[in-house]
Design a protein around this motif. Structure first.
Motif, PDB file in Angstrom:
ATOM      1  N   ALA A   1       1.029  -1.332  -0.521  1.00 19.75           N
ATOM      2  CA  ALA A   1       0.256   0.046  -0.142  1.00 19.75           C
ATOM      3  C   ALA A   1       0.812   1.142   0.191  1.00 19.75           C
ATOM      4  O   ALA A   1       2.013   1.179   0.618  1.00 19.75           O
TER       5      ALA A   1
ATOM      6  N   VAL B   1       8.058   4.646   3.530  1.00 17.40           N
ATOM      7  CA  VAL B   1       7.391   3.973   3.328  1.00 17.40           C
ATOM      8  C   VAL B   1       7.440   3.743   2.030  1.00 17.40           C
ATOM      9  O   VAL B   1       8.249   4.772   1.541  1.00 17.40           O
TER      10      VAL B   1
ATOM     11  N   GLY C   1       2.425   4.791   0.733  1.00 14.35           N
ATOM     12  CA  GLY C   1       1.804   5.588   2.114  1.00 14.35           C
ATOM     13  C   GLY C   1       2.379   4.570   3.734  1.00 14.35           C
ATOM     14  O   GLY C   1       2.338   4.986   4.442  1.00 14.35           O
ATOM     15  N   GLU C   2       2.055   3.567   3.393  1.00 13.93           N
ATOM     16  CA  GLU C   2       2.396   2.319   4.479  1.00 13.93           C
ATOM     17  C   GLU C   2       3.622   1.827   4.456  1.00 13.93           C
ATOM     18  O   GLU C   2       4.561   1.586   3.285  1.00 13.93           O
TER      19      GLU C   2
ATOM     20  N   ASN D   1       5.775  -4.517   3.825  1.00 14.97           N
ATOM     21  CA  ASN D   1       5.243  -5.628   4.758  1.00 14.97           C
ATOM     22  C   ASN D   1       7.010  -6.543   3.925  1.00 14.97           C
ATOM     23  O   ASN D   1       8.001  -6.273   2.595  1.00 14.97           O
TER      24      ASN D   1
END
Length: 251
Positions: free
Chosen positions: A71, A218, A73-74, A77
């Motif tokens: 995603a 990010v 802006g995140e 992982n």
């Protein structure tokens, strides 16, 4: 164009596709999906739009709305980090194996190079992947490493699948910096095919992350090639969109 094999496990599909990065081999795509009369079949065509960025074998997944691979802006992982830094599909295979929300997966067996194939590799610039999934899968995610970057990917996150037979949707995929590694633009900090797929010569680089150049940021739009290392922008840079993705629901 590559043809799909019979359905296999999600882990086999993803690992087989990732193995092609090292061997640079052409072959059939690997595919996983539902095989009953209620399944829906899709054809996903992915084309490399860049003049100087090769992609790792592309991975596509049909899934529900309850899972997200990456995603903007995140923070990235671990599966996204390993794909972006090392072209490694192993952690992504773990995610697909363990997540019931992922209903179908297909992975190409060869890197996608620019249409001009500047290094004369013989690799394709586009591929067609086939996957099947049940009606619970309403979204598609696509991800591939931008090989001649430190931690770049090209991808689509959770876009709608065609809902009707013979319906087609066309998407344009941009490049993203996943924010886990500094953009040194040095061959020594990139995966070995970064050099050979575009300008040829002996492979140079590493398939392991280097903590000395790690960063904690990010996912954001990729700034492109700045010319601070071994990568001349006139050779390796690109204009967005980096890829075209066409998704068709087959009868």
């Amino acid at each position: 164009m590559p043809k799909p094999t019979d359905s296999i496990t999600r882990r086999q599909a993803l690992v087989a596709g990732g193995a092609a990065l090292g061997g640079l081999a052409l072959g059939t795509s690997t595919v996983l999906g539902q095989n009953d009369d209620e399944s829906r079949r899709y054809r996903v065509t992915i084309a490399n739009n860049t003049p100087g960025q090769p992609f790792t074998p592309p991975a596509v997944a049909a899934h529900t709305a309850d899972i997200e691979v990456f995603a903007v802006g995140e923070p990235a992982n671990e599966p996204t980090r390993q794909l972006a830094e090392n072209g490694d599909l192993g952690p992504l295979s773990d995610l697909a194996t363990s997540a019931d929300e992922v209903r179908g997966v297909a992975v190409g067996d060869a890197p996608l190079v620019p249409q001009a194939d500047p290094a004369g590799t013989g690799n394709p610039w586009y591929t067609m992947l086939h996957l099947t999934a049940d009606e619970e899968a309403t979204f598609l995610t696509f991800a591939s490493m931008l090989i001649a970057t430190n931690d770049g990917i090209v991808g689509l996150d959770t876009v709608p699948l065609p809902s009707h037979v013979n319906e087609s949707r066309t998407y344009y995929a941009n490049g993203y910096d996943v924010g886990t590694e500094q953009n040194t633009e040095l061959f020594a900090d990139m995966v070995p095919p970064a050099k050979t797929l575009i300008i040829g010569g002996e492979p140079e680089g590493t398939a392991e992350s280097d903590e000395d150049i790690a960063e904690d940021d990010v996912i954001r739009p990729h700034p492109g090639i700045q010319g601070v290392g071994n990568l001349p922008p006139e050779v390796y840079d690109w204009d967005e969109p980096a890829a075209l993705v066409q998704v068709e629901r087959l009868g």
